[in-house]
Design an enzyme around this catalytic site. Structure first.
Site, PDB file in Angstrom:
ATOM      1  N   TRP A 100       0.812  -1.218   0.000  1.00 34.27           N
ATOM      2  CA  TRP A 100       0.000   0.000   0.000  1.00 34.27           C
ATOM      3  C   TRP A 100       0.842   1.264   0.000  1.00 34.27           C
ATOM      4  O   TRP A 100       0.552   2.217  -0.707  1.00 34.27           O
ATOM      5  CB  TRP A 100      -1.003   0.000   1.162  1.00 34.27           C
ATOM      6  CG  TRP A 100      -2.125  -0.954   0.901  1.00 34.27           C
ATOM      7  CD1 TRP A 100      -2.475  -2.044   1.643  1.00 34.27           C
ATOM      8  CD2 TRP A 100      -3.050  -0.932  -0.203  1.00 34.27           C
ATOM      9  NE1 TRP A 100      -3.538  -2.697   1.074  1.00 34.27           N
ATOM     10  CE2 TRP A 100      -3.915  -2.039  -0.056  1.00 34.27           C
ATOM     11  CE3 TRP A 100      -3.229  -0.098  -1.308  1.00 34.27           C
ATOM     12  CZ2 TRP A 100      -4.947  -2.322  -0.963  1.00 34.27           C
ATOM     13  CZ3 TRP A 100      -4.254  -0.384  -2.212  1.00 34.27           C
ATOM     14  CH2 TRP A 100      -5.097  -1.481  -2.034  1.00 34.27           C
ATOM     15  N   ASP A 174      -1.462   6.703   6.498  1.00 31.66           N
ATOM     16  CA  ASP A 174      -2.534   5.843   5.993  1.00 31.66           C
ATOM     17  C   ASP A 174      -2.812   4.810   7.078  1.00 31.66           C
ATOM     18  O   ASP A 174      -2.008   3.910   7.318  1.00 31.66           O
ATOM     19  CB  ASP A 174      -2.094   5.168   4.691  1.00 31.66           C
ATOM     20  CG  ASP A 174      -3.134   4.178   4.155  1.00 31.66           C
ATOM     21  OD1 ASP A 174      -4.181   4.000   4.798  1.00 31.66           O
ATOM     22  OD2 ASP A 174      -2.879   3.574   3.085  1.00 31.66           O
ATOM     23  N   LYS A 198     -12.556  -1.418   6.461  1.00 32.17           N
ATOM     24  CA  LYS A 198     -11.761  -2.381   7.227  1.00 32.17           C
ATOM     25  C   LYS A 198     -12.245  -2.414   8.678  1.00 32.17           C
ATOM     26  O   LYS A 198     -12.612  -3.445   9.187  1.00 32.17           O
ATOM     27  CB  LYS A 198     -10.272  -2.014   7.193  1.00 32.17           C
ATOM     28  CG  LYS A 198      -9.725  -1.690   5.795  1.00 32.17           C
ATOM     29  CD  LYS A 198      -9.251  -2.911   5.032  1.00 32.17           C
ATOM     30  CE  LYS A 198      -9.030  -2.663   3.539  1.00 32.17           C
ATOM     31  NZ  LYS A 198      -7.900  -1.814   3.210  1.00 32.17           N
TER      32      LYS A 198
HETATM   33  C1  LIG Z   1      -7.325  -1.367   1.840  1.00 30.19           C
HETATM   34  C2  LIG Z   1      -6.229  -0.391   1.931  1.00 30.19           C
HETATM   35  C3  LIG Z   1      -6.097   0.653   1.001  1.00 30.19           C
HETATM   36  C4  LIG Z   1      -7.026   0.810  -0.178  1.00 30.19           C
HETATM   37  O1  LIG Z   1      -8.271   1.169   0.267  1.00 30.19           O
HETATM   38  P1  LIG Z   1      -9.464   1.569  -0.745  1.00 30.19           P
HETATM   39  O2  LIG Z   1     -10.447   2.177   0.199  1.00 30.19           O
HETATM   40  O3  LIG Z   1      -9.895   0.304  -1.385  1.00 30.19           O
HETATM   41  O4  LIG Z   1      -8.924   2.541  -1.722  1.00 30.19           O
HETATM   42  C5  LIG Z   1      -5.078   1.559   1.180  1.00 30.19           C
HETATM   43  N1  LIG Z   1      -4.223   1.463   2.214  1.00 30.19           N
HETATM   44  C6  LIG Z   1      -4.319   0.465   3.118  1.00 30.19           C
HETATM   45  C7  LIG Z   1      -3.340   0.408   4.243  1.00 30.19           C
HETATM   46  C8  LIG Z   1      -5.316  -0.485   2.996  1.00 30.19           C
HETATM   47  O5  LIG Z   1      -5.423  -1.473   3.899  1.00 30.19           O
END
Ligand SMILES: *Cc1c(COP(=O)(O)O)cnc(C)c1O
Length: 364
Positions: A100, A174, A198
């Site tokens: 990511w 993030d 998540k």
């Molecule tokens: C799932 C995830 C993403 C992508 O998320 P989307 O909402 O599908 O764009 C980005 N960073 C991390 C750490 C993730 O777990």
């Protein structure tokens, strides 16, 4: 089934029950949650309560702005450089600790100057960097618009035990796969963001907490929907916000506060859940091989392989038959992964640990 999916992931049962109820009728609204105007007093209440609960849980006050956006965490990968990099003449610094953060860095390259502060590719992303590996050379710190990192690498299963500190360089985190799983030291961050699917609710909502100080540095004259300042000024209502997803996140915040008892307790539960599974890996005599090094093991996503990779499809088939779902590793890396988001119960983790011990007994 016991849901160990990586996202969209499990939701707490009381949240699902209340969401179901709101699809029959939103209490007091005379219509369902899918049908009310985002400009209605009822939705204003929902948004205000969601915001207040999130600020309280995150420990953020007036210095911050909370945005309810769409487009997922990936849209933030683009909006961050567009807002803070493109017109700044400065450099976006990236900690590349897995899939990511690598993807976020690749997006920055399209919008301005970017650089990699640390890259764990050589060690197959099995650990997060140590504090000494993230020290900025002073000249470089002065030229940095921000430093971006990923708190929990969802695919590799690594996590910062403690969020890194970058002194004067604004840190953008993030936290998609761990927000609200533990208290975070927000004083170390200038911006924190997460896709909701998540740990925070359902797909369609992206949360962004950003310091006003950083907002003021955003580029002027961007297209409205890409412009953090305009999105903030419009109170996340520049366009129609994802009403249902925001409602679900409100329900999740109530559940964490009222049913669980807050983030400290949430974190304690999550640590214990993770320990249950890592113990099985550690005591398997090499039959199960964890990907993350012990000091960087994620409490949210446990990743492992079988020493005999040919047994992995059998493991997944038998796990499904035994009532466990979502255990396949990300399509980019394969292997196995159990995501232990907030809503996954300690009992589900114990059940999975039991299944894994039994599979080992039969095939080890
Ligand atoms: C799932 C995830 C993403 C992508 O998320 P989307 O909402 O599908 O764009 C980005 N960073 C991390 C750490 C993730 O777990």
């Amino acid at each position: 089934m016991h849901n160990f999916g990586a996202g969209p992931g499990a939701l707490p049962l009381p949240v699902l029950a209340a969401a179901r109820e709101a699809l029959r009728e939103l209490p007091g609204a005379g219509a369902t949650i899918l049908e009310i105007s985002h400009r209605s007093a009822r939705f204003e209440e929902i948004l205000a309560e969601a915001e207040a609960n999130l600020c309280e849980l995150l420990g953020i006050g007036d210095a911050w702005k909370l945005l309810f956006l769409q487009g997922g965490a990936r849209q933030q990968f683009a909006l961050i450089p567009i807002n803070f990099l493109a017109a700044s003449g400065r450099c976006g610094e990236y900690v590349v600790s897995g899939y990511w953060s690598r993807t976020a860095h690749a997006e920055a390259g399209l919008a301005g100057g970017s650089a990699v502060l640390w890259d764990g590719a050589g060690e197959r992303y099995r650990r997060m960097p140590r504090p000494d590996e993230l020290a900025f050379p002073p000249a470089r710190a002065a030229g940095a618009a921000y430093v971006h990192y990923t708190a929990n690498e969802t695919i590799e299963g690594t996590q910062f035990r403690e969020l890194p500190e970058f002194g004067p360089v604004p840190a953008i985190c993030d936290a998609s796969s761990e927000l609200l799983s533990r208290p975070l030291p927000v004083e170390r961050c200038a911006m924190i963001y997460a896709g909701a699917q998540k740990n925070l609710g359902t797909a369609g909502l992206t949360l962004v907490a950003v310091r006003r100080e950083l907002l003021e540095r955003a580029a002027p004259s961007l297209p409205a929907m890409f412009d953090y300042r305009r999105l903030a000024d419009a109170g996340s209502m520049l366009n129609t916000p994802p009403v249902f997803a925001i409602y679900v996140t409100l329900l999740v915040t109530r559940w964490i506060r009222d049913d669980i008892g807050g983030l400290e307790e949430m974190a304690r539960r999550n640590r214990a859940k993770a320990r249950t599974l890592y113990r099985v890996l550690d005591e398997s005599g090499g039959f199960y091989r964890g990907h993350a090094l012990p000091e960087s093991r994620s409490h949210m996503n446990v990743t492992w392989r079988l020493a005999d990779a040919e047994l992995e499809p059998l493991f997944l088939d038998q796990a499904t038959a035994a009532g466990f779902m979502g255990l396949g590793g990300h399509r980019s890396v394969g292997g196995l992964r159990a995501s232990l988001y907030n809503a996954v119960s300690p009992a589900s983790c114990r059940a999975l640990a039991g299944f894994m011990a039994e599979f080992l007994r039969c095939h080890g």
